[in-house]
Motif scaffolding. Structure first.
Motif, PDB file in Angstrom:
ATOM      1  N   THR A 123       0.851  -1.192   0.000  1.00  0.00           N
ATOM      2  CA  THR A 123       0.000   0.000   0.000  1.00  0.00           C
ATOM      3  C   THR A 123       0.891   1.248   0.000  1.00  0.00           C
ATOM      4  N   LEU A 124       0.275   2.398  -0.290  1.00  0.00           N
ATOM      5  CA  LEU A 124       1.021   3.656  -0.236  1.00  0.00           C
ATOM      6  C   LEU A 124       1.599   3.867   1.160  1.00  0.00           C
ATOM      7  N   ALA A 125       0.802   3.530   2.183  1.00  0.00           N
ATOM      8  CA  ALA A 125       1.272   3.727   3.558  1.00  0.00           C
ATOM      9  C   ALA A 125       2.507   2.870   3.837  1.00  0.00           C
ATOM     10  N   GLU A 126       2.468   1.634   3.370  1.00  0.00           N
ATOM     11  CA  GLU A 126       3.626   0.763   3.606  1.00  0.00           C
ATOM     12  C   GLU A 126       4.861   1.304   2.883  1.00  0.00           C
ATOM     13  N   ALA A 127       4.674   1.840   1.689  1.00  0.00           N
ATOM     14  CA  ALA A 127       5.813   2.404   0.958  1.00  0.00           C
ATOM     15  C   ALA A 127       6.456   3.543   1.747  1.00  0.00           C
ATOM     16  N   VAL A 128       5.631   4.381   2.349  1.00  0.00           N
ATOM     17  CA  VAL A 128       6.161   5.501   3.126  1.00  0.00           C
ATOM     18  C   VAL A 128       6.845   4.992   4.396  1.00  0.00           C
ATOM     19  N   ALA A 129       6.181   4.069   5.090  1.00  0.00           N
ATOM     20  CA  ALA A 129       6.697   3.613   6.379  1.00  0.00           C
ATOM     21  C   ALA A 129       7.969   2.793   6.210  1.00  0.00           C
ATOM     22  N   THR A 130       7.987   1.936   5.198  1.00  0.00           N
ATOM     23  CA  THR A 130       9.100   1.015   5.023  1.00  0.00           C
ATOM     24  C   THR A 130      10.223   1.645   4.219  1.00  0.00           C
ATOM     25  N   GLY A 131       9.876   2.560   3.344  1.00  0.00           N
ATOM     26  CA  GLY A 131      10.898   3.281   2.601  1.00  0.00           C
ATOM     27  C   GLY A 131      11.354   2.571   1.347  1.00  0.00           C
ATOM     28  N   GLY A 132      12.320   3.188   0.697  1.00  0.00           N
ATOM     29  CA  GLY A 132      12.793   2.743  -0.602  1.00  0.00           C
ATOM     30  C   GLY A 132      13.741   1.573  -0.505  1.00  0.00           C
ATOM     31  N   PRO A 133      14.567   1.335  -1.499  1.00  0.00           N
ATOM     32  CA  PRO A 133      14.701   2.196  -2.672  1.00  0.00           C
ATOM     33  C   PRO A 133      13.497   2.134  -3.617  1.00  0.00           C
ATOM     34  N   VAL A 134      13.287   3.236  -4.310  1.00  0.00           N
ATOM     35  CA  VAL A 134      12.261   3.293  -5.354  1.00  0.00           C
ATOM     36  C   VAL A 134      12.672   2.342  -6.474  1.00  0.00           C
ATOM     37  N   LEU A 135      11.713   1.591  -6.998  1.00  0.00           N
ATOM     38  CA  LEU A 135      12.043   0.529  -7.949  1.00  0.00           C
ATOM     39  C   LEU A 135      12.330   1.056  -9.350  1.00  0.00           C
ATOM     40  N   LEU A 136      11.571   2.068  -9.765  1.00  0.00           N
ATOM     41  CA  LEU A 136      11.752   2.577 -11.123  1.00  0.00           C
ATOM     42  C   LEU A 136      11.324   4.040 -11.168  1.00  0.00           C
ATOM     43  N   THR A 137      12.137   4.846 -11.836  1.00  0.00           N
ATOM     44  CA  THR A 137      11.741   6.227 -12.111  1.00  0.00           C
ATOM     45  C   THR A 137      11.555   6.361 -13.617  1.00  0.00           C
ATOM     46  N   VAL A 138      10.448   6.969 -13.998  1.00  0.00           N
ATOM     47  CA  VAL A 138      10.177   7.186 -15.417  1.00  0.00           C
ATOM     48  C   VAL A 138       9.950   8.680 -15.629  1.00  0.00           C
ATOM     49  N   LYS A 139      10.700   9.263 -16.554  1.00  0.00           N
ATOM     50  CA  LYS A 139      10.574  10.695 -16.862  1.00  0.00           C
ATOM     51  C   LYS A 139      10.242  10.833 -18.348  1.00  0.00           C
ATOM     52  N   ALA A 140       9.069  11.352 -18.643  1.00  0.00           N
ATOM     53  CA  ALA A 140       8.612  11.496 -20.031  1.00  0.00           C
ATOM     54  C   ALA A 140       8.761  10.171 -20.791  1.00  0.00           C
ATOM     55  N   GLY A 141       8.466   9.089 -20.098  1.00  0.00           N
ATOM     56  CA  GLY A 141       8.493   7.773 -20.742  1.00  0.00           C
ATOM     57  C   GLY A 141       9.850   7.102 -20.741  1.00  0.00           C
ATOM     58  N   LYS A 142      10.862   7.828 -20.303  1.00  0.00           N
ATOM     59  CA  LYS A 142      12.216   7.276 -20.293  1.00  0.00           C
ATOM     60  C   LYS A 142      12.571   6.803 -18.883  1.00  0.00           C
ATOM     61  N   ILE A 143      13.229   5.656 -18.783  1.00  0.00           N
ATOM     62  CA  ILE A 143      13.628   5.147 -17.472  1.00  0.00           C
ATOM     63  C   ILE A 143      14.882   5.874 -17.005  1.00  0.00           C
ATOM     64  N   THR A 144      14.755   6.598 -15.906  1.00  0.00           N
ATOM     65  CA  THR A 144      15.871   7.413 -15.419  1.00  0.00           C
ATOM     66  C   THR A 144      16.445   6.878 -14.104  1.00  0.00           C
ATOM     67  N   GLY A 145      15.720   5.952 -13.459  1.00  0.00           N
ATOM     68  CA  GLY A 145      16.215   5.374 -12.212  1.00  0.00           C
ATOM     69  C   GLY A 145      15.717   3.948 -12.060  1.00  0.00           C
ATOM     70  N   ARG A 146      16.571   3.148 -11.427  1.00  0.00           N
ATOM     71  CA  ARG A 146      16.179   1.748 -11.193  1.00  0.00           C
ATOM     72  C   ARG A 146      16.777   1.308  -9.853  1.00  0.00           C
ATOM     73  N   ASP A 147      15.936   0.744  -8.987  1.00  0.00           N
ATOM     74  CA  ASP A 147      16.383   0.256  -7.673  1.00  0.00           C
ATOM     75  C   ASP A 147      17.185   1.310  -6.896  1.00  0.00           C
ATOM     76  N   GLY A 148      16.696   2.536  -6.949  1.00  0.00           N
ATOM     77  CA  GLY A 148      17.309   3.599  -6.157  1.00  0.00           C
ATOM     78  C   GLY A 148      18.533   4.235  -6.775  1.00  0.00           C
ATOM     79  N   LYS A 149      18.921   3.761  -7.973  1.00  0.00           N
ATOM     80  CA  LYS A 149      20.121   4.318  -8.626  1.00  0.00           C
ATOM     81  C   LYS A 149      19.724   4.967  -9.946  1.00  0.00           C
ATOM     82  N   PRO A 150      20.386   6.076 -10.287  1.00  0.00           N
ATOM     83  CA  PRO A 150      20.116   6.676 -11.596  1.00  0.00           C
ATOM     84  C   PRO A 150      20.645   5.785 -12.716  1.00  0.00           C
ATOM     85  N   THR A 151      19.971   5.820 -13.840  1.00  0.00           N
ATOM     86  CA  THR A 151      20.460   5.020 -14.971  1.00  0.00           C
ATOM     87  C   THR A 151      21.637   5.714 -15.661  1.00  0.00           C
ATOM     88  N   ARG A 152      21.702   7.031 -15.519  1.00  0.00           N
ATOM     89  CA  ARG A 152      22.856   7.739 -16.091  1.00  0.00           C
ATOM     90  C   ARG A 152      24.025   7.685 -15.106  1.00  0.00           C
TER      91      ARG A 152
END
Lengths: 397, 397
Positions: free
Chosen positions: B365-394
């Motif tokens: 749930t959203l609450a569990e994501a906040v309470a338990t924390g990251g890393p964030v699994l995927l970041t998408v910017k304008a359709g492009k993958i910019t982050g994965r597992d808490g690390k930038p792709t660049r």
């Protein structure tokens, strides 16, 4: 195995050296130790600190491993208490299994000592106490667990609770607990006379939850101090939370701090960001023993807390505006030796002769370890490895 | 690549579905989408939220990647300011490289939009502004960066700073910044007339740091509101921190909140645990746009903050005593759509037609994501993958 040679560790962040553990105690700290036949662990330059101490938690009530608990309870203390008592039954919470999970999660994260409040009430009786006593025995060589018999739902307002507390002490609880003598129990004299009477009769200490703020909390604190003096319980009483010490009135809090120091009443803090809290540096300067805890973890009360004293040291630092490296090291000390002092643990340290209870932390300095957080790299309890990379070495139930 | 098919994501924690992104925008959300030739990413049931928004930070001053900074500065605001200005030179802090590191760390953690205050002062001139402008251009397709020209060291007390701010706006800063008109600059009228004059002349908005507490902060806030009204800048002004809104006087704060809502002045909070802060739910109820930020990360100011808006949502929740699942989801919304509203980002959401700016979070749930924390699994910017597992792709510089 109680002998162990740890190579390349940095005690309190100092230069790398080796540590030889014999029979569960620190034997020698020096470079290039040779100890044929003794198991060797390479710390790869990790920082060593005395075992972390979770000095205020509730291991009987975590929902760890039972799926995400959707919290719709709100923040009223009475509502949270009543909700939990009912949810224990509805969810089929098994105190032995849950306390085992919580305690092992802590052992995985560098914790060697736990003080846990354990619920006693007329709905659930002594089930939680019995469950945690079972866990305490099963984990005897993993983590030390101190049990506070805790009348979470109230004492005077729930007849029969005092008798249950008495039985809990007979079963083997280590301290008598209490809770907001005014705010929850509506009878400060009755509440405090009862718990001090129990403690006196069983020859045990007290650790009382005091959420009451401002002048109300100060009043309850004065009543606690009066009884501590009258019964000669100096050094045997602790107050958890003690939010009233965070009130802005400097003169009022100064008098309280001075009286606490005089009776050697210890303070346990969670650094609760949403409340006024005792200022760590001020309380320590006043000569008060101070430890810290994460409070309940993943229970019906709150979703934020973690079984992680590095995380708690960061929260205590954030709340106390502790920014410098020295201050962060101090916040960590409260979460380690500070808690051990409150619990009366003898031989908690990093010098030869001390118990071989320690945690290996990542980072270049103590401050970095607090700021950046875990997982803790290695937990050692009486020379035995009980945690590695944030996970307990013993299997979770 | 601006087309992408993400399978098995759960928008805001709802049931799993697929999302087709075309030309950098969300095209379709439905189960079993077929899109031949489009790259496919399996979200494995992760929660999708609109891209996280770091709406108050200082990417020109992080020391990330430069080794642990030993902080011995203390907590006096003026001392921290002066220490930093000197340390920039001593440490050879390169604003372009450091802001690139900070922005990429954020992109790795689900962040798609950043508002950064960037120092302008008579010692270091426009070097930080130029460095961050370089980063903004280099990361045009990774993360949107809004630059606030920020007189960190003071404006009226350091002649020549106003002219530098003027040049910073010409160079391409997006907003005019300011700082404690009384507490730091000792001349509230002079300070505010100057920054409002600059904003008016350049046709830009304002984001002013206001650490001043209680009645002093309220006074400065009134002066800000007077100028917002007089210059017709409704909706173009934001106040960062706004600690005075946390003062206990309900009537005084109610009048301020009402005036802020009337002039659509936005509030940005860090949920600072050691200070009184604006209450999130109260400010939102008053109709005020509210975003959040982590403030400086690993700089000479403080060691605790992380380039991580899930961590910040937890801190905001802890500080505001937000415990329920609904409240934790609200804290997260402040760190996502809330910040986007303050920054005036159009099309920030998860419905077809919106920008394909999103973060995939762990947890049920959203609450569990906040309470338990990251890393964030995927970041998408304008359709492009910019982050994965808490690390930038660049790659990090």
């Amino acid at each position: 195995m109680t002998d162990l040679l740890i190579r390349n560790l940095r005690p309190m962040g100092a230069a790398p050296t080796d540590m030889l553990i014999r029979n569960g105690h620190i034997d020698t700290i020096a470079s290039g130790i040779e100890a044929p036949g003794v198991a060797v662990e390479d710390a790869h330059g990790a920082i060593a600190v005395p075992g972390l101490v979770e000095a205020h938690t509730h291991i009987d009530k975590t929902l760890m491993g039972m799926g995400w608990y959707e919290n719709a309870v709100g923040t009223d203390l009475r509502a949270m208490i009543d909700n939990e008592r009912a949810e224990r039954v509805r969810l089929g919470l098994d105190p032995a299994r849950q306390s085992m999970r919580h305690a092992l999660a802590l052992a995985g994260n560098g914790i060697t000592h736990i003080r846990s409040h354990v619920d006693v009430d007329t709905d659930n009786g002594l089930a939680a106490i019995e469950g945690v006593i079972e866990t305490r025995a099963a984990l005897r060589d993993v983590v030390d667990i101190e049990i506070v018999a805790f009348p979470q739902s109230g004492l005077m307002i729930r007849p029969g609770t005092a008798e249950l507390l008495d039985k809990a002490m007979e079963l083997g609880a280590d301290l008598v607990g209490g809770l907001d003598p005014c705010g929850i129990d509506r009878d400060p004299k009755g509440h405090l006379d009862t718990i001090f009477g129990l403690a006196d009769r069983h020859g045990k200490g007290i650790d009382i939850h005091l959420h009451e703020g401002g002048d109300l909390g100060a009043f309850s604190m004065e009543l606690i101090l009066e009884r501590t003096r009258a019964l000669g319980m100096k050094g045997k009483v602790a107050i958890s939370h003690a939010f009233c010490l965070g009130m802005p009135d400097w003169n009022r809090t100064e008098a309280l701090l001075s009286a606490l120091a005089d009776q050697d009443v210890a303070i346990l803090t969670t650094g609760a960001p949403s409340r006024e809290v005792p200022a760590v540096k001020r309380a320590l300067s006043a000569g008060i023993r101070m430890g810290a805890g994460s409070d309940g973890v993943l229970d019906t009360w709150n979703p934020w807390n973690r079984p992680d004293m590095l995380d708690r040291a960061r929260i205590v630092a954030l709340k106390n505006n502790m920014r410098s490296d020295a201050d962060l090291a101090l916040a960590l000390a409260v979460c380690s030796t500070g808690g051990a002092e409150v619990m009366g643990v003898a031989g908690h340290g990093l010098t030869p002769g001390c118990n071989a209870d320690l945690a290996l932390l990542p980072g270049s300095t103590l401050a970095e370890a607090v700021a950046t957080g875990g997982p803790v790299l290695l937990t050692v309890k009486a020379g035995k490895i009980t945690g590695r990379d944030g996970k307990p070495t013993r299997e979770m139930p």
